[in-house]
Design an enzyme around this catalytic site. Sequence first.
Site, PDB file in Angstrom:
ATOM      1  CG  HIS A 306      -1.712   0.502   0.844  1.00 18.12           C
ATOM      2  ND1 HIS A 306      -1.891   2.079   1.126  1.00 18.12           N
ATOM      3  CD2 HIS A 306      -3.384   0.790   0.858  1.00 18.12           C
ATOM      4  CE1 HIS A 306      -2.905   2.583   1.082  1.00 18.12           C
ATOM      5  NE2 HIS A 306      -3.708   1.855   0.600  1.00 18.12           N
ATOM      6  CG  ASP A 363      -8.103  -4.374  -2.539  1.00 18.97           C
ATOM      7  OD1 ASP A 363      -9.557  -4.005  -2.557  1.00 18.97           O
ATOM      8  OD2 ASP A 363      -7.482  -4.071  -3.073  1.00 18.97           O
TER       9      ASP A 363
HETATM   10  N1  CMC Z   1       3.977  -8.107  -5.158  1.00 17.11           N
HETATM   11  C1  CMC Z   1       5.401  -7.641  -4.782  1.00 17.11           C
HETATM   12  N2  CMC Z   1       6.439  -6.320  -5.196  1.00 17.11           N
HETATM   13  C2  CMC Z   1       5.575  -5.350  -4.802  1.00 17.11           C
HETATM   14  C3  CMC Z   1       4.031  -5.006  -4.289  1.00 17.11           C
HETATM   15  C4  CMC Z   1       2.870  -7.046  -3.859  1.00 17.11           C
HETATM   16  N3  CMC Z   1       3.028  -6.524  -4.182  1.00 17.11           N
HETATM   17  N4  CMC Z   1       4.072  -3.949  -4.209  1.00 17.11           N
HETATM   18  C5  CMC Z   1       4.673  -2.631  -4.304  1.00 17.11           C
HETATM   19  N5  CMC Z   1       5.658  -3.861  -4.433  1.00 17.11           N
HETATM   20  C6  CMC Z   1       7.294  -3.848  -4.595  1.00 17.11           C
HETATM   21  C7  CMC Z   1       7.142  -3.016  -5.267  1.00 17.11           C
HETATM   22  O1  CMC Z   1       7.803  -3.505  -6.322  1.00 17.11           O
HETATM   23  C8  CMC Z   1       7.781  -1.802  -5.132  1.00 17.11           C
HETATM   24  O2  CMC Z   1       9.967  -2.714  -5.400  1.00 17.11           O
HETATM   25  P1  CMC Z   1      11.545  -1.927  -5.397  1.00 17.11           P
HETATM   26  O3  CMC Z   1      11.290  -1.155  -4.410  1.00 17.11           O
HETATM   27  O4  CMC Z   1      12.169  -2.683  -5.321  1.00 17.11           O
HETATM   28  O5  CMC Z   1      11.225  -0.950  -7.102  1.00 17.11           O
HETATM   29  C9  CMC Z   1       8.045  -1.148  -3.829  1.00 17.11           C
HETATM   30  O6  CMC Z   1       7.623  -2.698  -3.519  1.00 17.11           O
HETATM   31  C10 CMC Z   1       7.454   0.085  -3.699  1.00 17.11           C
HETATM   32  O7  CMC Z   1       5.940  -0.545  -4.934  1.00 17.11           O
HETATM   33  P2  CMC Z   1       5.705   0.707  -5.129  1.00 17.11           P
HETATM   34  O8  CMC Z   1       5.120  -0.112  -6.411  1.00 17.11           O
HETATM   35  O9  CMC Z   1       6.576   1.944  -5.611  1.00 17.11           O
HETATM   36  O10 CMC Z   1       4.618   1.482  -4.149  1.00 17.11           O
HETATM   37  P3  CMC Z   1       3.504   1.750  -4.928  1.00 17.11           P
HETATM   38  O11 CMC Z   1       3.083   3.105  -3.230  1.00 17.11           O
HETATM   39  O12 CMC Z   1       3.669   2.700  -6.183  1.00 17.11           O
HETATM   40  O13 CMC Z   1       2.043   0.944  -5.239  1.00 17.11           O
HETATM   41  C11 CMC Z   1       0.279   0.119  -4.553  1.00 17.11           C
HETATM   42  C12 CMC Z   1       1.178   0.306  -3.830  1.00 17.11           C
HETATM   43  C13 CMC Z   1      -0.799  -0.984  -3.433  1.00 17.11           C
HETATM   44  C14 CMC Z   1      -0.059  -0.319  -6.047  1.00 17.11           C
HETATM   45  C15 CMC Z   1       1.865  -2.085  -4.304  1.00 17.11           C
HETATM   46  O14 CMC Z   1       2.189  -2.241  -3.380  1.00 17.11           O
HETATM   47  C16 CMC Z   1       1.238  -2.864  -5.490  1.00 17.11           C
HETATM   48  O15 CMC Z   1       0.745  -3.161  -6.585  1.00 17.11           O
HETATM   49  N6  CMC Z   1      -0.300  -3.885  -4.383  1.00 17.11           N
HETATM   50  C17 CMC Z   1      -0.616  -4.658  -5.423  1.00 17.11           C
HETATM   51  C18 CMC Z   1      -2.037  -4.407  -5.986  1.00 17.11           C
HETATM   52  C19 CMC Z   1      -2.938  -4.238  -5.135  1.00 17.11           C
HETATM   53  O16 CMC Z   1      -3.411  -5.143  -3.873  1.00 17.11           O
HETATM   54  N7  CMC Z   1      -3.224  -3.160  -4.701  1.00 17.11           N
HETATM   55  C20 CMC Z   1      -4.315  -2.607  -3.691  1.00 17.11           C
HETATM   56  C21 CMC Z   1      -4.040  -1.603  -3.335  1.00 17.11           C
HETATM   57  S1  CMC Z   1      -5.237  -1.039  -1.503  1.00 17.11           S
HETATM   58  C22 CMC Z   1      -6.954  -1.254  -2.150  1.00 17.11           C
HETATM   59  C23 CMC Z   1      -6.510   0.136  -2.673  1.00 17.11           C
HETATM   60  O17 CMC Z   1      -6.563   1.241  -2.702  1.00 17.11           O
HETATM   61  O18 CMC Z   1      -8.232  -0.379  -3.938  1.00 17.11           O
END
Ligand code: CMC
Length: 430
Positions: A306, A363
């Site tokens: 998140h 989720d």
């Molecule tokens: N699985 C694997 N790696 C992950 C995940 C994950 N679910 N989430 C983040 N990472 C890694 C990402 O690859 C990155 O690694 P590195 O630093 O090596 O590049 C690091 O963690 C930071 O991730 P980010 O993408 O920069 O984080 P963000 O704040 O931009 O994204 C997120 C947040 C929710 C989009 C992301 O965690 C994600 O894609 N999660 C899976 C999708 C999900 O469950 N979404 C629902 C969110 S909660 C409900 C809502 O808001 O709707």
Amino acid sequence: MSETAKLELDGKAYQLPVIVGSGGERALDISSLRQTAGCITLDDAYANTGACQSAITYIDGDQGILRYRGIPIEELAEHSTFIETAFLLIYGRLPVRAEMRRLSDLLTQNEMIHEDMKFHFEGFPPNAHPMAILSAMINASSCFHPRLLEGYSPEHFDLQAARLMSKVRTIAAFAFRKSRGLPIIYPKPVYKYTANFLHMMFSEPYQDYDLKPEVVRALDLIFLLHADHEQNCSTTTVRMIASAQANLFACAAGGVCALWGPLHGGANQAVIQMLEEIHTTGDDGSKFLAAVKDKSDRARLMGFGHRVYKNYDPRAKIIKAQCHKLLRQLKADDPLLAIAHKLEEAALKDEYFVSRKLYPNVDFYSGIIMRAIGIPVEMFTVIFAIGRMPGWIAHYKEVMDRKNGRIYRPRQVYVGPLLQSYVPIEQRAD
Ligand code: CMC
């Protein structure tokens, strides 16, 4: 005296006011920086940008705290209902009995959609995604109910808000029935909000759906837990559209589109698809986790991570407990629950997830509850959208109530060619 921060640029010093939120969050007010210092700030993906001041929802992502209008989500989950929580979010306080009755009446009076909208549903092909139908039909409602096009006015706002919440539920259920080729089931005024939705989803013309209290409660809780989450992607979209003074229904339709993405609300559908894939391939989750950690693979552990929570999402804790409770009450078993447990357990011990502070989010377990209720996977994000409606309405109101509210309009740092001449096609190199 209020605090200021000092910025030095080109040998000159600029004072930036420091804005402090009620939870202690500090923000540098850079709104006049371009005027005074000739520069803007750059923050890709808004990771460190406060886009507004808001009094609706408080999150402390490091501690895993979520409060609606100051009330902890755990207390609301235990004692409140979705509709009472909706009132709290929209109006800023818990309702008294007469206010609850009035909102309830308004929801009942506005539960029908224009009869001709039924023909509009016919235009969608079989198996159309219900999120596409939901967004299109929320927008289309204003063609059938022209009063929905009315701009914001405090006198009509209660009615507009109730219309949106009530009609969205009917549209969502009709979208599901249409996608399955099933006859439409009209709402029943005697039922409360969530029971009425289940009735429209699952009753048949010849037989009413058996409304089990534990099922109604579980779905009501899911709606409540999704009701707001401050400046997420879809809410920011709603606020953006509202800032242009578009009508509430147009804002909500835009919110639905943003919510649909798998990184946002679409994650609940993606989680179940991920768990099903792990299940059918006979993996215990370890192969899948290895693929997630392998950066050459684009797989992510859906339902984990998140932007704001760097701790366990408090909604996920409540949903996980509810998931166990409901399966017990229904005497149901779901092999996906065991897989989800294994994945969670392994991820919470794994360096990759620990170092990045990736925990289960809202989720991760919600889909297992919805499966137990019999809600098909393509409806999961629609359920999220119904739940999020009060939050979007509250944010819409907050935007509209701003004094001298300006249109949202971010700037950019342009990095393309600065000037080039047009070349006629016959003179261009192939
Ligand atoms: N699985 C694997 N790696 C992950 C995940 C994950 N679910 N989430 C983040 N990472 C890694 C990402 O690859 C990155 O690694 P590195 O630093 O090596 O590049 C690091 O963690 C930071 O991730 P980010 O993408 O920069 O984080 P963000 O704040 O931009 O994204 C997120 C947040 C929710 C989009 C992301 O965690 C994600 O894609 N999660 C899976 C999708 C999900 O469950 N979404 C629902 C969110 S909660 C409900 C809502 O808001 O709707």
